[in-house]
Design a protein around this motif. Structure first.
Motif, PDB file in Angstrom:
ATOM      1  N   SER A   1     116.162 -39.468 121.935  1.00 47.37           N
ATOM      2  CA  SER A   1     116.840 -38.044 122.057  1.00 47.37           C
ATOM      3  C   SER A   1     118.290 -38.474 120.947  1.00 47.37           C
ATOM      4  CB  SER A   1     117.192 -37.588 123.292  1.00 47.37           C
ATOM      5  OG  SER A   1     115.995 -37.161 123.820  1.00 47.37           O
TER       6      SER A   1
ATOM      7  N   ASN B   1     117.587 -38.933 117.324  1.00 47.12           N
ATOM      8  CA  ASN B   1     117.151 -37.780 116.662  1.00 47.12           C
ATOM      9  C   ASN B   1     118.383 -36.942 116.692  1.00 47.12           C
ATOM     10  OD1 ASN B   1     114.713 -36.187 115.582  1.00 47.12           O
ATOM     11  ND2 ASN B   1     115.661 -34.627 117.101  1.00 47.12           N
TER      12      ASN B   1
ATOM     13  N   THR C   1     115.737 -31.292 112.535  1.00 50.00           N
ATOM     14  CA  THR C   1     114.215 -31.673 113.187  1.00 50.00           C
ATOM     15  C   THR C   1     114.594 -31.467 114.710  1.00 50.00           C
ATOM     16  OG1 THR C   1     113.762 -33.144 111.594  1.00 50.00           O
ATOM     17  CG2 THR C   1     112.519 -33.070 113.497  1.00 50.00           C
ATOM     18  N   GLU C   2     113.779 -30.482 115.235  1.00 50.52           N
ATOM     19  CA  GLU C   2     113.976 -30.046 116.638  1.00 50.52           C
ATOM     20  C   GLU C   2     112.884 -30.874 117.175  1.00 50.52           C
ATOM     21  OE1 GLU C   2     111.998 -26.025 118.417  1.00 50.52           O
ATOM     22  OE2 GLU C   2     114.000 -25.626 117.787  1.00 50.52           O
ATOM     23  N   THR C   3     113.026 -31.447 118.359  1.00 53.68           N
ATOM     24  CA  THR C   3     111.833 -31.764 119.572  1.00 53.68           C
ATOM     25  C   THR C   3     111.316 -30.935 120.499  1.00 53.68           C
ATOM     26  OG1 THR C   3     113.097 -33.771 119.446  1.00 53.68           O
ATOM     27  CG2 THR C   3     111.615 -33.755 121.305  1.00 53.68           C
TER      28      THR C   3
ATOM     29  N   ILE D   1     108.209 -34.409 124.404  1.00 56.23           N
ATOM     30  CA  ILE D   1     108.000 -35.780 124.791  1.00 56.23           C
ATOM     31  C   ILE D   1     107.355 -36.177 126.092  1.00 56.23           C
ATOM     32  CG2 ILE D   1     109.491 -37.978 124.779  1.00 56.23           C
ATOM     33  CD1 ILE D   1     112.029 -36.398 123.808  1.00 56.23           C
TER      34      ILE D   1
ATOM     35  N   ILE E   1     105.250 -37.489 120.804  1.00 48.45           N
ATOM     36  CA  ILE E   1     106.476 -36.416 120.957  1.00 48.45           C
ATOM     37  C   ILE E   1     106.023 -35.427 119.776  1.00 48.45           C
ATOM     38  CG2 ILE E   1     108.756 -36.220 119.650  1.00 48.45           C
ATOM     39  CD1 ILE E   1     109.233 -39.219 120.389  1.00 48.45           C
TER      40      ILE E   1
ATOM     41  N   GLN F   1     107.235 -32.421 117.178  1.00 52.42           N
ATOM     42  CA  GLN F   1     108.560 -32.014 116.520  1.00 52.42           C
ATOM     43  C   GLN F   1     108.208 -30.946 115.432  1.00 52.42           C
ATOM     44  OE1 GLN F   1     110.061 -36.158 115.426  1.00 52.42           O
ATOM     45  NE2 GLN F   1     112.004 -35.208 116.338  1.00 52.42           N
TER      46      GLN F   1
END
Length: 144
Positions: free
Chosen positions: A13, A16, A71-73, A76, A90, A92
């Protein structure tokens, strides 16, 4: 005390966040070198942090040309972990400046502990349809 898989999620996290802010030094602080990335059936290898650093501006330029904003997660999940290694599955999405998700993909990140530090050392990505793919590795191995 956090478990190793919780620490890996936290490390990812933070990486990112650094990726989205284009903070290469922060990204590097969460990476072990040599560092491998598999995408489009090619391995990219960064032997040293400076190799990754040198590719950063080119990657940023290509992201901007895609109208990328972040870039969105999405999710996870720790899929394998032991005392000194963690595999995170993950999902994304790349987000453009209008807030539209233009590229949703899965990726597998492998974290290792070296000299007491848990950091990512290997990434495998299903990211497709992006001009930024395949940029930066000092060595690109032939297709599998």
């Amino acid at each position: 005390m956090k478990s190793i898989d919780e620490k890996a999620i936290e490390t990812f996290s933070n990486w990112n966040i650094a990726f989205n802010s284009r903070d290469v030094e922060k990204q590097i602080s969460y990476m072990h070198f040599p560092h491998l990335r598999l995408a489009n059936n090619k391995f990219e290898l960064w032997e040293k942090a400076n190799d990754f650093r040198e590719s950063h501006e080119e990657m940023t330029t290509k992201l901007i040309s895609e109208n990328w904003s972040s870039t969105e997660t999405i999710s996870i999940e720790p899929v394998l972990f032991y005392e000194d290694i963690v595999h995170l599955a993950i999902s994304q999405a790349r987000i453009n400046l209008d807030g539209f998700k233009y590229n949703v993909f899965d990726t597998l990140w492998i974290f290792t502990i070296i000299d007491g530090n848990l950091k990512v050392q290997l990434r495998s990505s299903f990211l497709k349809n992006t001009i930024a793919n395949g940029v930066g590795g000092i060595k690109v191995f032939s297709k599998l």
